[in-house]
Design an enzyme around this catalytic site. Structure first.
Site, short mmCIF file in Angstrom:
data_model
loop_
_atom_site.label_atom_id
_atom_site.label_comp_id
_atom_site.label_asym_id
_atom_site.label_seq_id
_atom_site.Cartn_x
_atom_site.Cartn_y
_atom_site.Cartn_z
N HIS A 1 2.35 8.05 -2.40
CA HIS A 1 3.33 7.18 -1.74
C HIS A 1 3.72 6.05 -2.69
O HIS A 1 3.11 5.91 -3.76
CB HIS A 1 2.75 6.61 -0.44
CG HIS A 1 1.54 5.77 -0.68
ND1 HIS A 1 0.27 6.27 -0.64
CD2 HIS A 1 1.41 4.46 -1.05
CE1 HIS A 1 -0.59 5.31 -0.96
NE2 HIS A 1 0.08 4.19 -1.22
N HIS B 1 5.22 1.88 -3.40
CA HIS B 1 5.38 0.49 -2.98
C HIS B 1 6.56 -0.07 -3.77
O HIS B 1 6.67 0.17 -4.97
CB HIS B 1 4.13 -0.31 -3.30
CG HIS B 1 2.90 0.21 -2.59
ND1 HIS B 1 2.50 -0.26 -1.36
CD2 HIS B 1 2.01 1.17 -2.94
CE1 HIS B 1 1.38 0.38 -0.99
NE2 HIS B 1 1.07 1.26 -1.92
N HIS C 1 5.49 2.56 6.79
CA HIS C 1 5.02 1.61 5.77
C HIS C 1 5.46 2.01 4.38
O HIS C 1 5.45 1.20 3.45
CB HIS C 1 3.49 1.52 5.78
CG HIS C 1 2.90 1.31 7.13
ND1 HIS C 1 3.22 0.21 7.91
CD2 HIS C 1 2.05 2.05 7.87
CE1 HIS C 1 2.56 0.29 9.05
NE2 HIS C 1 1.84 1.40 9.05
N THR D 1 -5.05 -0.67 -0.27
CA THR D 1 -4.21 -1.88 -0.23
C THR D 1 -3.47 -2.02 1.09
O THR D 1 -2.62 -2.88 1.24
CB THR D 1 -3.17 -1.88 -1.38
OG1 THR D 1 -2.24 -0.82 -1.16
CG2 THR D 1 -3.84 -1.70 -2.74
N THR D 2 -3.78 -1.15 2.03
CA THR D 2 -3.23 -1.24 3.39
C THR D 2 -4.39 -1.19 4.37
O THR D 2 -5.47 -0.68 4.04
CB THR D 2 -2.28 -0.05 3.69
OG1 THR D 2 -2.99 1.18 3.49
CG2 THR D 2 -1.05 -0.08 2.82
N HIS E 1 1.15 5.48 -5.89
CA HIS E 1 -0.28 5.76 -5.69
C HIS E 1 -0.49 7.23 -5.35
O HIS E 1 0.13 7.73 -4.42
CB HIS E 1 -0.83 4.91 -4.55
CG HIS E 1 -0.89 3.45 -4.87
ND1 HIS E 1 -0.89 2.46 -3.92
CD2 HIS E 1 -0.95 2.83 -6.09
CE1 HIS E 1 -0.97 1.27 -4.52
NE2 HIS E 1 -0.99 1.47 -5.83
#
Ligand SMILES: *[C@@H]1O[C@H](CO)[C@@H](O)[C@H](O)[C@H]1NC(C)=O
Ligand SMILES: [Zn+2]
Length: 302
Positions: free
Chosen positions: A109, A111, A83, A218-219, A136
């Site tokens: 991680h 995005h 992801h 958010t996941t 994040h």
């Protein structure tokens, strides 16, 4: 101790990789998350659009204190979890909130967007504007014994977030080793070791000014136990650095992992606070655009 931390981190990353969901492709994809993970349809979801006119200035909020973010001698396990690219962080890294709560760092991680250079991939937007990327840094409330315990608690997590802007003319060398390691985690499940990075330097220059609100992961499983800290300042990367990040990683369908961001979620009456005042206020909070005093600031001849 380092070895133990690393093992625990890899175990955690391993579990993440087994999670079945996607942004697009495998079930459940973005618009189907709440079918399998009901909390994703909840009332205090993240990300959100930070509407600067509605943000409440709170002068008693102090800047979070980031401890041991600048350590250079560490080695960080870095994994493609299908992801995103995730960097495991040692628990010596922590953050102290304005209210005194200590949060221990777990992982960091990113995005991003992709496909075309103009497709941005930040999760939070500011006044509707999406930036190129978002990073994040996930922490857990140190009042709990471990991330595994804290992640189930209503006040269990905090995320320090920042947006990445493209500055075409300058390579940000603080990201160089991270970007060159991406080739070693091309496929989901692959891991490498990130060396010679200073996490502090990957953050924006100004880490004093921030927005804060209560939201969620958010996941999936979108747990509603995250206190968010989104820095006002951004990190700048060159276009070529952003394009490398967008085009280096594959998802579990062997497709380029791109646009791994979630759409903004309804505020549902939540209040976003900031420890700074909107700059427009100092120019007179004019509802018209451009502000009346704009000509004073605009020194460029047309
Ligand atoms: C401002 O922040 C402080 C510290 O977190 C909090 O206790 C207080 O309730 C906030 N004030 C307002 C008016 O929201
Ligand atoms: Zn994230």
């Amino acid at each position: 101790m380092r070895a133990v931390v690393t093992m625990v981190s890899l175990f955690f990353l391993g579990i993440q990789a087994l999670d079945h969901w996607s942004y697009s492709g495998d079930y459940p994809q973005l618009n189907e998350w709440s079918e399998k993970y009901p909390t994703c349809g909840g009332q205090r979801q993240s990300p959100i659009d930070l509407q600067t006119k509605k943000v409440k200035y709170n002068k008693s909020l102090r800047a979070p204190i980031l401890v041991n973010y600048e350590e250079e001698e560490l080695e960080f396990p870095m994994t493609n979890n299908g992801h995103s690219v995730q960097i495991a962080l040692p628990d010596s890294m922590h953050m102290i909130d304005s209210d005194g709560t200590t949060y221990t760092a777990v992982q960091m991680h990113l995005h991003w967007g992709g496909g075309f250079p103009e497709i941005s991939g930040s999760e939070h937007t500011i006044d509707g504007m999406r930036r190129a990327m978002e990073v994040h840094v996930v922490h857990y409330n140190a009042n709990y014994e471990s991330f595994e315990k804290a992640k189930e608690q209503p006040d269990g997590l905090s995320v320090v977030a920042f947006l990445v802007e493209i500055n075409n003319y300058a390579e940000n060398t603080y990201y160089s080793s991270f970007i060159s390691e991406l080739a070693n985690v091309r496929n989901p499940g692959e891991s490498t070791t990130l060396k010679k990075v200073n996490i502090r330097n990957m953050l924006p220059q100004d880490i004093q000014h921030y927005y804060t609100y209560l939201g969620s992961l958010t996941t999936p499983p979108c747990t509603e136990n995250v206190k968010w800290f989104v820095f006002q300042d951004t990190t700048k990367l060159s276009l070529s650095q952003v394009m490398k990040i967008e085009n280096s990683i594959k998802d579990s369908n062997n497709q380029p992992l791109q646009n791994n961001y979630r759409e903004t979620q309804p505020l549902n009456g939540r209040v976003v606070e900031a420890n700074f005042q909107r700059y427009a206020l100092s120019m007179g909070d004019s509802p018209t655009y451009p502000p009346k005093s704009a000509h004073v600031l605009d020194s460029h001849p047309h």
